[in-house]
Write a protein that holds these residues in place. Structure first.
Motif, PDB file in Angstrom:
ATOM      1  N   SER A 195       0.527  -0.999  -0.279  1.00 24.66           N
ATOM      2  CA  SER A 195       0.296  -0.067  -0.345  1.00 24.66           C
ATOM      3  C   SER A 195       0.683   0.991   0.059  1.00 24.66           C
ATOM      4  N   ASP A 210       1.329   3.187  -3.344  1.00 20.74           N
ATOM      5  CA  ASP A 210       0.673   4.916  -3.272  1.00 20.74           C
ATOM      6  C   ASP A 210       1.954   5.939  -2.469  1.00 20.74           C
ATOM      7  N   GLY A 269      -1.008   9.699   3.223  1.00 22.66           N
ATOM      8  CA  GLY A 269      -0.628   8.124   3.680  1.00 22.66           C
ATOM      9  C   GLY A 269      -2.189   8.390   4.990  1.00 22.66           C
ATOM     10  N   GLY A 290      -4.925   6.133   3.137  1.00 25.82           N
ATOM     11  CA  GLY A 290      -4.787   4.688   3.431  1.00 25.82           C
ATOM     12  C   GLY A 290      -4.926   3.467   4.733  1.00 25.82           C
ATOM     13  N   SER A 291      -4.444   4.456   5.503  1.00 27.58           N
ATOM     14  CA  SER A 291      -4.155   3.558   6.998  1.00 27.58           C
ATOM     15  C   SER A 291      -4.966   3.486   7.950  1.00 27.58           C
ATOM     16  N   GLU A 302      -8.076   3.544   6.448  1.00 28.06           N
ATOM     17  CA  GLU A 302      -9.122   2.489   5.345  1.00 28.06           C
ATOM     18  C   GLU A 302      -8.296   1.263   5.744  1.00 28.06           C
ATOM     19  N   ARG A 303      -7.150   0.801   5.965  1.00 30.14           N
ATOM     20  CA  ARG A 303      -6.426  -0.441   6.635  1.00 30.14           C
ATOM     21  C   ARG A 303      -7.259  -0.664   7.863  1.00 30.14           C
TER      22      ARG A 303
END
Length: 147
Positions: free
Chosen positions: A46, A50, A126, A129-130, A132-133
């Motif tokens: 990821s 990204d 970032g 994305g973190s 969302e994970r």
């Protein structure tokens, strides 16, 4: 004698039959180790795709953001990384313009690591994305498992 040395001394050698029957995948330590490797690969993929970072570089950035300017030893302790891993990641971040390595005014032998404005920008890019994970993983766990 340390607790580890005592534990090793008190262990008996397993039989060949016990070794044949052993199923490591049933051990929590084995399962957590595998999970840790899977999650690291997920984060690597990821943040690599990204943000152009490794998971180690991302972890150092996140910790520096939380801690402020810090020595590599302090970052290593907070990030659960070896000092050599933090030093390498910090060097790579400096080359990318995401972090800086400066002298500690109190002790010139130590380096102080800090974020650059570009490093803060990468963190801002970032964070979504973190989170969302985290959301996807948490959705697969019950409250008790998460706790």
């Amino acid at each position: 004698m340390s607790n580890i040395a005592t534990a090793r001394k008190n262990r008996s050698r397993s039989s060949a039959e016990a070794l044949r029957r052993h199923a490591p995948e049933t051990l929590i330590t084995f399962r957590v180790s595998v999970l840790s490797q899977l999650l690291a690969r997920l984060v690597d993929a990821s943040v690599g795709q990204d943000l152009g970072l490794s998971s180690r570089q991302w972890r150092v950035l996140v910790k520096l953001n939380r801690m402020g300017p810090s020595t590599s030893g302090a970052v290593a302790r907070m990030a659960s990384l070896a000092r050599s891993q933090v030093s390498r990641a910090s060097f790579e971040l400096a080359v990318k313009g995401r972090g800086e390595q400066g002298e500690d005014p109190a002790d010139r032998r130590r380096q102080v690591l800090s974020l650059t404005p570009a490093g803060v920008g990468v963190l801002r890019d970032g964070l979504g994305g973190s989170l969302e994970r985290e959301r996807r993983l948490r959705a697969r766990l019950g409250e008790a498992d998460y706790a």
